[in-house]
Design an enzyme around this catalytic site. Structure first.
Site, PDB file in Angstrom:
ATOM      1  N   PHE A 229     -27.480  44.421  22.775  1.00  0.00           N
ATOM      2  CA  PHE A 229     -27.148  43.321  23.762  1.00  0.00           C
ATOM      3  C   PHE A 229     -25.736  42.745  23.618  1.00  0.00           C
ATOM      4  O   PHE A 229     -25.328  42.416  22.658  1.00  0.00           O
ATOM      5  CB  PHE A 229     -28.205  42.307  23.410  1.00  0.00           C
TER       6      PHE A 229
ATOM      7  N   ASP B 266     -19.290  43.415  17.901  1.00  0.00           N
ATOM      8  CA  ASP B 266     -19.626  42.018  18.456  1.00  0.00           C
ATOM      9  C   ASP B 266     -20.400  41.302  17.576  1.00  0.00           C
ATOM     10  O   ASP B 266     -21.635  41.420  17.201  1.00  0.00           O
ATOM     11  CB  ASP B 266     -20.843  42.357  19.781  1.00  0.00           C
TER      12      ASP B 266
ATOM     13  N   LYS C  68     -20.707  32.028  20.820  1.00  0.00           N
ATOM     14  CA  LYS C  68     -21.862  31.068  20.213  1.00  0.00           C
ATOM     15  C   LYS C  68     -21.401  29.955  19.131  1.00  0.00           C
ATOM     16  O   LYS C  68     -20.788  29.038  19.524  1.00  0.00           O
ATOM     17  CB  LYS C  68     -22.894  32.110  19.526  1.00  0.00           C
TER      18      LYS C  68
HETATM   19  C1  LIG Z   1     -25.448  35.895  23.087  1.00  0.00           C
HETATM   20  C2  LIG Z   1     -24.798  37.233  22.979  1.00  0.00           C
HETATM   21  C3  LIG Z   1     -23.878  37.846  23.958  1.00  0.00           C
HETATM   22  C4  LIG Z   1     -23.647  36.968  24.957  1.00  0.00           C
HETATM   23  O1  LIG Z   1     -23.143  35.591  25.076  1.00  0.00           O
HETATM   24  P1  LIG Z   1     -23.164  34.748  26.222  1.00  0.00           P
HETATM   25  O2  LIG Z   1     -22.437  33.532  25.657  1.00  0.00           O
HETATM   26  O3  LIG Z   1     -24.634  34.316  26.687  1.00  0.00           O
HETATM   27  O4  LIG Z   1     -22.337  35.520  27.392  1.00  0.00           O
HETATM   28  C5  LIG Z   1     -23.072  38.822  23.644  1.00  0.00           C
HETATM   29  N1  LIG Z   1     -23.380  39.606  22.414  1.00  0.00           N
HETATM   30  C6  LIG Z   1     -24.366  39.197  21.406  1.00  0.00           C
HETATM   31  C7  LIG Z   1     -24.340  39.926  20.363  1.00  0.00           C
HETATM   32  C8  LIG Z   1     -25.161  37.854  21.674  1.00  0.00           C
HETATM   33  O5  LIG Z   1     -25.963  37.572  20.809  1.00  0.00           O
END
Ligand SMILES: *Cc1c(COP(=O)(O)O)cnc(C)c1O
Length: 413
Positions: free
Chosen positions: A149, A234, A263
Site C-alpha cells: 500500500f 515507505d 502521517k
Molecule cells: C497511508 C499510507 C500512504 C498514503 O498516504 P496518504 O497521506 O493517504 O496519501 C502511503 N504509504 C503507506 C505505507 C501508508 O500507510
C-alpha cells in the site's frame, strides 16, 4: 439549511445520513460522529467518550491536539503560513535538517500527503536511473512488493495488487514489477540492468501489519548494493516511532537510499510528508522538474519540526517498544475462539479474527459500544495502533473492552 440551524438537536444518525448525501461513499466509516479530541480520547456529538486505538492510521502518534503543537501552529498561523517555494523562507531548512539528522540521509523534498511523497520517490528514482545509472530512456523498472500500500494516485494504484483499488481506474502506468513480500530470491530474480529501485514498506501496514522474516531488510540492502538499485522504504506508517524504533529500518541496522515519511510527521495537525534521500539522487531534481504549491510551507515546516522534537524528547519510539510488548502480551492472554493470530511491532498490533466465525467489523462495532475506537482492515483484522502517548492503564482499558467485545460477538453467533 434547517439542519445546520438546529445543530444541537441533530443526532448521530441524522448526521450520518446528512454526510452520506453530500460526501462520496469512498469510505465505510464506523458509526461514531466525532466532534472533539484530546490526547488519546475522542468525543462524539452526543458527548460519548472513546479511547482512540486507531490514531488516524498512525497520523496522530502525538495524540489529538497536542498542546505544544497547537501553540506552535497558532503562533506561526499569525506570522506566515503559505509563501510557496517561489521564495525562500526561514522555517524550511531547520525542519529538513532535523529530518536528515534523524534519518542519516542528506536531502529532502518536502510534500504534503503520503501519496505525493511516494510519487516524488518514483520520479526521483527514475531520474537517478537515467541520469546516474545510465538506463536507456523510458526503460526504467521499479520493483514493488505484492500486497503493497503506497497511496491512491493513478500511478500508485497501477502497481497495487488490490482489485478494488484499480477497478475502472485504468489505463495504468507501466514500468513496475511485483515480487512477493519478504522473498529475497524473488527480488534478486526480478532485478535487471534496467531496475532503478525497489520500493517497499519495511513492514506492510494496510496488508494487515505483516512483518517480514528477520534479516529481510538487511538482505535487501546487500542485494540493492550489489546490483546498483536504490532501496526505497515507505515508512509513512511505520516511521517515527510506530514500530518501536524511530524508523523500522533501524530494527536491522541499515540505512535505505530513499525514505518516505508522512502521517505522524504532521503531528496530528497537518498533512506533511517528505521524500528523503542522498544528494546524488535528489540533485537530479533540478529547478522546474518537480514541485508542490504547499510543500514545505512555513506553517507545515514549523509544526513538522516541533513534531519531530517532541517525538525525540519524549522518547516515543521507546514508549512504543515497551508498551507495544505489554499490549501484545496482554492480548495473547485472551482466550477466544475468534482470534487466529496476534502480531505486530511496537504499538502497532493486528488482532486477526477467524472469518469463518465473524467479520472483524462486528468486533470493531462492539468495541465502539464499549468506548474504544478502531477500524477493521480487510474484513479479518482489528488494528490496534493508539497514539504513542498512551498510558498502560489506558491499554488495559482497551484490552478489557476487547475481551468483552469478543464475548458479545461470540454470543451472537
Ligand atoms: C497511508 C499510507 C500512504 C498514503 O498516504 P496518504 O497521506 O493517504 O496519501 C502511503 N504509504 C503507506 C505505507 C501508508 O500507510
Amino acid at each position: 439549511m434547517t439542519a445546520m440551524a438546529k445543530k444541537i438537536e441533530i443526532t448521530s444518525q441524522d448526521y450520518i445520513k446528512f454526510e452520506s448525501q453530500v460526501c462520496a461513499p469512498n469510505y465505510l466509516p464506523i458509526p461514531a460522529v466525532l466532534e472533539r479530541g484530546e490526547g488519546v480520547w475522542l468525543y462524539d456529538s452526543e458527548g460519548r467518550k472513546y479511547l482512540d486505538m486507531m490514531s488516524a492510521y498512525s497520523a496522530v502518534s502525538h495524540g489529538h491536539c497536542h498542546p505544544e503543537l497547537v501553540q506552535v501552529l497558532h503562533e506561526q498561523a499569525q506570522t506566515l503560513c503559505i509563501a510557496s517555494r517561489a521564495f525562500y523562507s526561514s522555517t524550511l531548512a531547520p525542519f529538513l535538517q532535523k529530518i536528515c539528522e534523524l534519518s542519516g540521509l542528506e536531502m529532502v523534498v518536502p510534500m504534503n500527503t503520503g501519496a505525493e511523497a511516494v510519487e516524488t520517490a518514483l520520479k526521483a528514482a527514475r531520474r537517478w536511473g537515467y541520469e546516474i545509472k545510465g538506463i536507456p530512456d523510458n526503460k526504467a523498472e521499479i520493483i514493488v512488493a505484492a500486497n503493497n500500500f503506497h497511496g491512491r494516485t493513478t500511478t500508485i494504484v497501477s502497481f497495487s495488487s488490490d482489485a478494488d483499488y484499480k477497478k475502472h481506474f485504468g489505463p495504468f502506468t507501466p514500468g513496475f514489477k511485483e515480487v512477493p513480500f519478504g522473498d529475497i530470491e524473488a527480488l534478486e530474480a526480478a532485478i535487471t540492468p534496467n531496475t532503478c529501485a525497489f520500493l517497499v514498506e519495511p513492514m506492510q501496514g494496510e496488508a494487515g501489519i505483516i512483518i517480514p522474516p528477520k534479516g529481510y531488510l538487511k538482505k535487501v540492502r546487500t542485494l540493492c548494493d550489489k546490483h546498483n538499485v536504490l532501496m526505497i522504504l515507505d515508512e509513512i506508517q511505520t516511521g517515527l516511532g510506530r514500530t518501536g524504533k524511530l524508523f523500522a529500518f533501524q530494527h536491522e541496522g541499515i540505512i535505505p537510499d530513499g525514505l518516505i515519511l508522512g502521517k505522524a510527521l504532521g503531528g496530528g495537525l497537518l498533512p506533511i510528508s517528505a521524500f528523503v534521500s542522498s544528494r546524488e539522487v535528489l540533485e537530479t531534481l533540478r529547478p522546474g522538474s518537480h514541485g508542490s504549491t504547499f510543500g514545505g510551507n512555513p506553517l507545515s515546516a514549523k509544526v513538522g519540526l516541533k513534531a519531530l522534537e517532541i517525538l525525540e524528547r519524549d522518547n516515543y519510539a521507546q514508549r512504543s517498544a515497551d508498551l507495544g510488548a505489554y499490549l501484545q502480551g496482554e492480548l495473547k492472554k485472551i482466550d477466544s475462539d475468534l482470534i487466529t493470530d496476534i502480531r505486530g511491532s511496537g504499538l502497532w498490533v493486528a488482532v486477526e479474527i477467524n472469518p469463518q466465525k465473524a467479520p472483524a467489523r462486528a468486533v470493531c462495532e462492539a468495541l465502539m459500544a464499549r468506548g474504544v475506537l478502531s477500524k477493521e482492515t480487510h474484513d479479518t483484522i482489528v488494528r490496534l495502533a493508539p497514539p504513542l502517548i498512551i498510558e498502560k492503564e489506558q491499554l488495559d482499558f482497551a484490552v478489557g473492552a476487547l475481551k468483552e467485545a469478543l464475548k458479545e460477538v461470540e454470543k451472537a453467533l
